[in-house]
Design a protein around this motif. Structure first.
Motif, PDB file in Angstrom:
ATOM      1  N   PRO A 399       0.804  -1.238   0.000  1.00  0.00           N
ATOM      2  CA  PRO A 399       0.000   0.000   0.000  1.00  0.00           C
ATOM      3  C   PRO A 399       0.829   1.275   0.000  1.00  0.00           C
ATOM      4  N   GLU A 400       1.871   1.359   0.854  1.00  0.00           N
ATOM      5  CA  GLU A 400       2.682   2.575   0.890  1.00  0.00           C
ATOM      6  C   GLU A 400       3.641   2.639  -0.295  1.00  0.00           C
ATOM      7  N   GLY A 401       4.236   1.501  -0.637  1.00  0.00           N
ATOM      8  CA  GLY A 401       5.142   1.483  -1.781  1.00  0.00           C
ATOM      9  C   GLY A 401       4.426   1.808  -3.071  1.00  0.00           C
ATOM     10  N   SER A 402       3.184   1.332  -3.220  1.00  0.00           N
ATOM     11  CA  SER A 402       2.421   1.615  -4.440  1.00  0.00           C
ATOM     12  C   SER A 402       2.118   3.097  -4.565  1.00  0.00           C
ATOM     13  N   THR A 403       1.825   3.743  -3.440  1.00  0.00           N
ATOM     14  CA  THR A 403       1.567   5.189  -3.466  1.00  0.00           C
ATOM     15  C   THR A 403       2.788   5.941  -3.965  1.00  0.00           C
ATOM     16  N   ALA A 404       3.952   5.597  -3.431  1.00  0.00           N
ATOM     17  CA  ALA A 404       5.185   6.261  -3.858  1.00  0.00           C
ATOM     18  C   ALA A 404       5.452   6.012  -5.336  1.00  0.00           C
ATOM     19  N   LEU A 405       5.206   4.798  -5.808  1.00  0.00           N
ATOM     20  CA  LEU A 405       5.434   4.478  -7.217  1.00  0.00           C
ATOM     21  C   LEU A 405       4.543   5.306  -8.128  1.00  0.00           C
ATOM     22  N   VAL A 406       3.241   5.347  -7.812  1.00  0.00           N
ATOM     23  CA  VAL A 406       2.296   6.087  -8.654  1.00  0.00           C
ATOM     24  C   VAL A 406       2.693   7.556  -8.733  1.00  0.00           C
ATOM     25  N   LEU A 407       3.051   8.135  -7.605  1.00  0.00           N
ATOM     26  CA  LEU A 407       3.445   9.545  -7.603  1.00  0.00           C
ATOM     27  C   LEU A 407       4.783   9.740  -8.326  1.00  0.00           C
ATOM     28  N   ALA A 408       5.706   8.793  -8.161  1.00  0.00           N
ATOM     29  CA  ALA A 408       7.005   8.914  -8.825  1.00  0.00           C
ATOM     30  C   ALA A 408       6.878   8.849 -10.339  1.00  0.00           C
ATOM     31  N   ALA A 456       1.873   0.812 -13.163  1.00  0.00           N
ATOM     32  CA  ALA A 456       0.881   1.602 -12.415  1.00  0.00           C
ATOM     33  C   ALA A 456      -0.371   0.775 -12.144  1.00  0.00           C
ATOM     34  N   GLU A 457      -0.800   0.000 -13.129  1.00  0.00           N
ATOM     35  CA  GLU A 457      -2.010  -0.800 -12.945  1.00  0.00           C
ATOM     36  C   GLU A 457      -1.781  -1.930 -11.938  1.00  0.00           C
ATOM     37  N   LEU A 458      -0.554  -2.431 -11.850  1.00  0.00           N
ATOM     38  CA  LEU A 458      -0.242  -3.394 -10.793  1.00  0.00           C
ATOM     39  C   LEU A 458      -0.348  -2.726  -9.419  1.00  0.00           C
ATOM     40  N   ALA A 459      -0.047  -1.439  -9.364  1.00  0.00           N
ATOM     41  CA  ALA A 459      -0.052  -0.720  -8.087  1.00  0.00           C
ATOM     42  C   ALA A 459      -1.447  -0.287  -7.654  1.00  0.00           C
ATOM     43  N   PHE A 460      -2.376  -0.128  -8.595  1.00  0.00           N
ATOM     44  CA  PHE A 460      -3.702   0.401  -8.257  1.00  0.00           C
ATOM     45  C   PHE A 460      -4.420  -0.411  -7.172  1.00  0.00           C
ATOM     46  N   PRO A 461      -4.433  -1.758  -7.231  1.00  0.00           N
ATOM     47  CA  PRO A 461      -5.135  -2.509  -6.178  1.00  0.00           C
ATOM     48  C   PRO A 461      -4.589  -2.232  -4.779  1.00  0.00           C
TER      49      PRO A 461
END
Length: 642
Positions: A399-408, A456-461
């Motif tokens: 959850p936290e890593g995905s947020t950083a990825l999407v913003l990055a 990004a789509e892997l990170a969305f869930p």
């Protein structure tokens, strides 16, 4: 049968289902009214009888209708996860180290990427030893896929892939929403039966009519439920055959699916689901919840018929031989994987489907690819996933890593803009979060452009797992970062629009513009806006853009049945890609046939210059997602050589 024809079929089936259940309700009301007429007295005054029958009709219809509505809303409110958890499902952690769960997640993520649908929530029914699975949810954005522990233990990777492909066909074909409607309607009839049982327990003297009315409600409810289950069983059997055929179309081989069906037939546990609520979701399961026991109310076709449809030469004696063979030594999916060299698929074990970042576009091939998960799409999905470094995939599942990825992913290379963007991150989440975005950006260095949206789509869930205030803060931060340089490019728009819509649908179980239907003629202005945005984004020369727009309009309105759309004049919107925000509602509200022609026009515009850039691929993917037409990854256009 392509995706759009399957969508038309589901809509026709939904309409037929409503009519059939309406008839079941009418029959139920007739039984209740007959009982009321007898109780009130056949010789009573006409106005008394009419009043009693009217009241009985209104109360019965209201009870069934409100109960069905309540059940449907409660199922929608929690999405597929609620259904999975109601059967004792345990969520599969994104960072699981368990090899069985890791294999399951790999298969599901691969098929999700290949089918162009969001990665669903994953659950395992740990207490169930039979081989079974189901997909639940109101839309792909809130879908959940659950498998039994028996499926993980007994199925090899190919068989598990066949079962998951079967379940994804239910997701893509719209069967999940149909299943929830079935559950809601049946619950309304069940409540009538329950109320009747309660009324039979009411005591109040010899003249108390409650027990008699209760008996009438029990009889009426039983009849209604019986008819309802017959309808449910007939609909479910038809959809199971289609899902089997679609799964084979997806994987282009029958071995996996047939192997799973044979193991259900040959093992003592079969597909049995022992949870007390199994009957409620029986029509959603891969195999019958009752195992090999069948009846005229069976929600699934006989196993031998399903197997023969895929492997015509199979005989009942063959299945009996498997039962004897596995009676003392049941199969192990993991052992079979090791024997086949599939214990842990690696980059070297998959056939690669390469392709350049740009490719020619064939409208007919793209339309045919929508909703169809063939082997080429699976190969491309496997290739995309394998080319994303493992540390990025691990971050995308957190959850936290995905947020950083999407913003990055939207972090600028320009120092001043980057400083402003990171200040926005710190303002919403604190300085440690800004540092995490910096680290994520360094991890993204060198990642090919065509892999950024799949990542990004892997990170969305995982972003969906954040609290609602956190999700709102993520979207606000994303918008601030995109606006930091005063411009919005196509890639930024696609990322923010896809994330916003997936979060919205998962939270509200409907699209941002759901509810209104549009004809192609009524959506003519929205169609022209979409094609003008595409032409402007993909062509630097205004003359070429105008010609691409005209070609797209001609493709959309080629049969002349939806008005004189071909007379539209090319006028690129001053707002650029943002102009699409006013068009999505009308475009998504069109019929399946109109959407098919619209996608043809979209690809015609994009491919007018005989190439498809990464930005155009992402825009095409976003358009199809907004139209709820899942598009497999196109690292190269379908039908094109690698």
């Amino acid at each position: 049968m392509n995706f759009f024809e399957r969508q038309r079929q589901v809509r026709r089936l939904s309409a037929r289902l409503v009519v059939l259940f309406a008839l079941a309700v009418v029959g139920t009301v007739v039984v209740v009214n007959l009982a009321v007429w007898i109780i009130v007295g056949i010789g009573s005054p006409a106005d008394t009888v009419v009043t009693a029958l009217t009241a009985a009709t209104v109360l019965t219809v209201a009870l069934i209708g409100l109960s069905s509505l309540f059940k449907s809303i409660s199922l929608r409110s929690g999405g597929g996860a609620r259904v999975a958890e109601s059967l004792g499902g345990k969520a599969v952690p994104a960072d699981t180290r368990d090899p069985d769960l890791r294999r399951l997640r790999n298969v599901v993520e691969e098929i999700a990427i290949a089918s162009g649908t969001p990665v669903p929530a994953l659950y395992v029914l740990e207490q169930e030893r039979g081989i079974n699975a189901f997909a639940a949810g109101w839309s792909p954005a809130d879908a959940a896929v659950a498998v039994t522990r028996g499926s993980l233990d007994r199925l090899n990777r190919d068989e598990l892939q066949g079962v998951i492909a079967h379940e994804f066909s239910h997701v893509v074909n719209g069967d999940m929403r149909l299943n929830i409607k079935l559950m809601g309607l049946l619950f309304g009839l069940l409540v009538l039966f329950i109320v009747g049982r309660v009324m039979t327990l009411v005591r109040g003297g010899n003249r108390n009519p409650a027990p008699l009315i209760g008996v009438a409600l029990i009889i009426a409810g039983a009849i209604g439920m019986g008819v309802g289950r017959l309808i449910q069983a007939a609909v479910s059997r038809q959809r199971e055959y289609l899902a089997d055929a679609t799964a084979v179309q997806y994987t282009r081989q029958t071995t996996g699916l047939v192997g799973a069906l044979k193991k259900i037939a040959g093992l003592s546990e079969s597909s049995t689901v022992r949870n007390p609520r199994a009957d409620e979701v029986g029509h959603m399961l891969f195999g019958s919840a009752k195992g090999l026991r069948g009846s005229f109310l069976a929600t699934h076709p006989p196993l031998i018929d399903r197997i023969r449809a895929l492997e015509p030469g199979t005989r009942p004696e063959d299945l009996e031989q498997l039962r004897r063979q596995w009676a003392s030594r049941p199969p192990s999916g993991a052992a079979e994987d090791r024997a086949m060299g599939l214990a842990e698929p690696s980059a070297g074990e998959r056939v690669r489907a390469g392709g350049q970042a740009t490719a020619a576009a064939d409208p007919a091939a793209v339309v045919a690819a929508i909703g169809s998960l063939g082997p080429a799409a699976l190969e491309r999905a496997g290739s995309l996933l394998d080319r994303i470094p493992e540390h990025l995939r691990a971050a995308a599942r957190d959850p936290e890593g995905s947020t950083a990825l999407v913003l990055a992913l939207v972090l600028s290379e320009h120092p001043d803009v980057r400083t402003a963007q990171l200040s926005s991150v710190a303002g919403h989440f604190g300085e440690p979060a800004a540092d995490e975005v910096r680290r994520a950006a360094r991890g993204l260095a060198g990642l090919p452009a065509q892999l950024r949206l799949p990542l990004a789509e892997l990170a969305f869930p995982a972003v969906q797992q954040r609290t609602v205030p956190q999700q709102d803060a993520i979207m606000a931060t994303l918008h601030d970062m995109i606006a930091a340089d005063g411009r919005l490019d196509v890639v930024e728009y696609c990322l923010s629009r896809l994330l916003h819509e997936q979060l919205h649908e998962a939270r509200h179980h409907r699209s941002s513009w759901a509810g209104q239907r549009y004809s192609a003629a009524a959506a003519r202005e929205a169609t022209a806006t979409l094609l003008a945005v595409l032409a402007d984004a993909g062509h630097d020369d205004p003359t070429s853009a105008a010609r691409a727009f005209e070609a797209g309009i001609a493709a959309v309105y080629r049969d002349g049945r939806h008005g004189h759309g071909a007379s539209a004049t090319y006028a690129p919107p001053s707002a650029g890609v943002v102009a699409l925000e006013d068009a999505w509602g009308a475009l998504d509200g069109m019929s399946a046939q109109a959407k098919e022609q619209l996608v043809t026009g979209v690809v015609t515009v994009i491919g007018y210059d005989d190439r498809m850039t990464v930005a155009e691929l992402e825009l095409l993917h976003t358009i199809c997602a907004m139209l709820h037409c899942p598009l497999p990854p196109l690292t190269q256009a379908p039908g094109q050589a690698a």
